[in-house]
Design an enzyme around this catalytic site. Sequence first.
Site, PDB file in Angstrom:
ATOM      1  N   ARG A   1      68.230  34.132 103.431  1.00 31.76           N
ATOM      2  CA  ARG A   1      68.372  35.560 103.159  1.00 31.76           C
ATOM      3  C   ARG A   1      68.862  35.783 101.728  1.00 31.76           C
ATOM      4  NH1 ARG A   1      66.819  40.528 105.115  1.00 31.76           N
ATOM      5  NH2 ARG A   1      68.530  41.932 105.592  1.00 31.76           N
TER       6      ARG A   1
ATOM      7  N   THR B   1      57.412  43.130 105.491  1.00 32.79           N
ATOM      8  CA  THR B   1      57.856  41.796 105.869  1.00 32.79           C
ATOM      9  C   THR B   1      56.617  41.120 106.407  1.00 32.79           C
ATOM     10  OG1 THR B   1      60.003  42.718 106.444  1.00 32.79           O
ATOM     11  CG2 THR B   1      59.494  40.623 107.459  1.00 32.79           C
TER      12      THR B   1
ATOM     13  N   THR C   1      60.484  38.252 103.703  1.00 28.66           N
ATOM     14  CA  THR C   1      60.284  39.647 103.305  1.00 28.66           C
ATOM     15  C   THR C   1      60.720  39.934 101.875  1.00 28.66           C
ATOM     16  OG1 THR C   1      60.777  41.931 103.979  1.00 28.66           O
ATOM     17  CG2 THR C   1      62.591  40.378 104.121  1.00 28.66           C
TER      18      THR C   1
ATOM     19  N   ASN D   1      61.479  43.255 101.751  1.00 20.99           N
ATOM     20  CA  ASN D   1      61.977  44.484 102.342  1.00 20.99           C
ATOM     21  C   ASN D   1      60.907  45.570 102.298  1.00 20.99           C
ATOM     22  OD1 ASN D   1      63.752  45.980 103.835  1.00 20.99           O
ATOM     23  ND2 ASN D   1      64.699  46.931 102.064  1.00 20.99           N
TER      24      ASN D   1
ATOM     25  N   ASP E   1      69.253  46.876 102.868  1.00 19.69           N
ATOM     26  CA  ASP E   1      69.633  46.603 104.262  1.00 19.69           C
ATOM     27  C   ASP E   1      71.151  46.679 104.468  1.00 19.69           C
ATOM     28  OD1 ASP E   1      67.188  46.411 105.469  1.00 19.69           O
ATOM     29  OD2 ASP E   1      67.067  44.228 105.399  1.00 19.69           O
TER      30      ASP E   1
ATOM     31  N   SER F   1      70.121  41.775 108.942  1.00 16.28           N
ATOM     32  CA  SER F   1      68.658  41.834 109.102  1.00 16.28           C
ATOM     33  C   SER F   1      68.302  42.040 110.564  1.00 16.28           C
ATOM     34  CB  SER F   1      68.072  40.505 108.620  1.00 16.28           C
ATOM     35  OG  SER F   1      66.700  40.433 108.899  1.00 16.28           O
TER      36      SER F   1
ATOM     37  N   GLY G   1      60.918  45.970 110.447  1.00 16.29           N
ATOM     38  CA  GLY G   1      62.265  46.530 110.336  1.00 16.29           C
ATOM     39  C   GLY G   1      62.968  46.535 111.677  1.00 16.29           C
TER      40      GLY G   1
HETATM   41  O1  DON Z   1      65.654  42.189 107.186  1.00 15.10           O
HETATM   42  C1  DON Z   1      65.252  43.207 107.735  1.00 15.10           C
HETATM   43  O2  DON Z   1      65.495  43.494 108.884  1.00 15.10           O
HETATM   44  C2  DON Z   1      64.333  44.119 106.963  1.00 15.10           C
HETATM   45  N1  DON Z   1      64.557  43.976 105.549  1.00 15.10           N
HETATM   46  C3  DON Z   1      62.955  43.791 107.333  1.00 15.10           C
HETATM   47  C4  DON Z   1      61.996  44.744 106.745  1.00 15.10           C
HETATM   48  C5  DON Z   1      60.751  44.775 107.500  1.00 15.10           C
HETATM   49  O3  DON Z   1      60.512  44.131 108.473  1.00 15.10           O
HETATM   50  C6  DON Z   1      59.803  45.751 107.012  1.00 15.10           C
HETATM   51  N2  DON Z   1      58.554  45.666 107.691  1.00 15.10           N
HETATM   52  N3  DON Z   1      58.019  46.576 108.220  1.00 15.10           N
END
Ligand code: DON
Length: 582
Positions: A115, A394, A412, A414, A436, A465, A487
Amino acid sequence: MTAIALSRRTFVALGLVALAAWPATAQEQRRFYAPPPLDTVHGIPAENGMVVAQEKLAARIGADILRQGGNAVDAAVATGFAMAVTYPRAGNIGGGGFMVIHLAEHNEDIAIDYRETAPQAATRDMFLGADGKPDNDKSRNSALGIGVPGTVAGLALALAKYGSGQFTLAQILKPAIDLARDGIVVTDDIADTLPDMYKRMSRWPDSAKTFSRTDGTPLHEGDRLVQGDLTTTLLAIAEQGPRGFYEGAVADKLVKAVRDAGGIMTTDDLKAYQPVIRTPVRGSYRGYDIVSMPQPSSGGIVLIEILNILEGFAMADMKQGSAASLHVMIEAMKRAYADRARYLGDPAFVDAPTQLLLAKNYAAKQRAGIDLARATPSADLLVAKAAPREGSNTTHYSVVDSRGNAVSNTYTLNFPYGVGLVAEGTGVLLNNELDDFTAAVGASNAFGLVGFEANLPGPGKRPLSSMSPTIVLKDNKPVLVTGTPGGSRIISAVTQVIVDVIDYRMDVAAAVAAPRIHHQWLPDEVRYETGIPGDVLTELRAKGHKLVEGLGYSSANSIAVTPHGLLGAPDPRTRGTEAAGQ
Ligand code: DON
């Protein structure tokens, strides 16, 4: 752990703001996913090994490594680097992610946390404006949102420690280098997303240079994307290992670009970056073991809490996709997501009660509060804090090899194409992962959600995350490798794939294609995909659920390991996904 008491009135107001501010790319807003008839959807078979990814060239590169005798980790690392070239929307070397590995030989499960990390100069109020209120622009659209990238260190660590040993890093990087240098044809998902995102990216000259035609318009379907600077950066990594990225010329250029754009990352931050090998979180569901990502992802803990709650219901007796089945899933999600919001953060900074959250008897208490006839208002699950905002890009891929090893990887930038900044002279597209974090305690953030202490920004801290790379085992052998982008919707999507495969015995491809629902505690609404029958929606409404059509982007590229071989499930929601078998 500290708690901030919110009044019921404040709470309801926050929920309303959150509803209005749900994140969606223009692409998501334009079209809803319409599932095919599920009885026509079947997994793609392979005998010896498989990579299922969101972009076909990268999936094939991974499968080719398997064909040459590489193991699942070798293939996963090759696919990860290739996607940095072929899938710039989310594949990356300027972002971060999580990898969960099952190694058959020693029956070992490993989680690699790569991360992004907040720079040392980060402060808890770094995303506030002069008025003391969250300034969304800072974390989402400015270089302040850039976390120290983890992908290069994470993938290199995975290869060195868990790869077969047959390939050097340079050999694994070669296909990515060739594609960056020779160029790729813009098609599928890049063609679908780049024109939308180009305006945001072209604020920066190197982003514009990389992703435009000579006339300054964004690359379109059929154009060629050649990435000369990225080739040079990948060559530096091939020659020097991660030091070629975290130190020396590339690092200097990354830092200069970030600082010129108003960010705070230093060469010391880059030099100090370390991926972390963690013990995966483990749970069980009807005799299967669930192995998933621990904090700083909330994914594994929340997934297992939801499954623990569901285990006490006779899901198999309720029809797949029925109101009864969806109701208990929604109620379980609501409770587990509330816990996510309340407790979880970077474990180096936050002491979350993870054993409690993962315990079967805790789930039993949660289950006892579920009314089979009525939706519980989120306000009745009042805890101190709400979930952090989520971005919108992502990617996830799954790998299984002929030796019974498996890799589940989600990584990702983000947002789509991250913050949109290609660092001058490097070809590296940078993330905005620090979005995040929660900007301020008790204040609503970019998505209208309340912030909380556990996930405030801080120097060297990793933002919470939702990414949930997961491996399901039966008798210590992988039976399902899954995960998705999306997300906050990641965890609910992974839950549904698992329940559909285990409880409803669905073909993995049908489970992935099936329309999904989502509830994340706040806002107090159920998001659903087109394809859920009208009578089911009517029944859910009658139980008191507020339903909103449109769930947004996800891509749960999964593999089932069956007694008859592997079955790949490239998610039909995005163009260009592929199951590359061997
Ligand atoms: O780490 C996370 O949860 C987010 N930054 C992930 C972002 C994500 O999955 C966006 N996709 N739609």
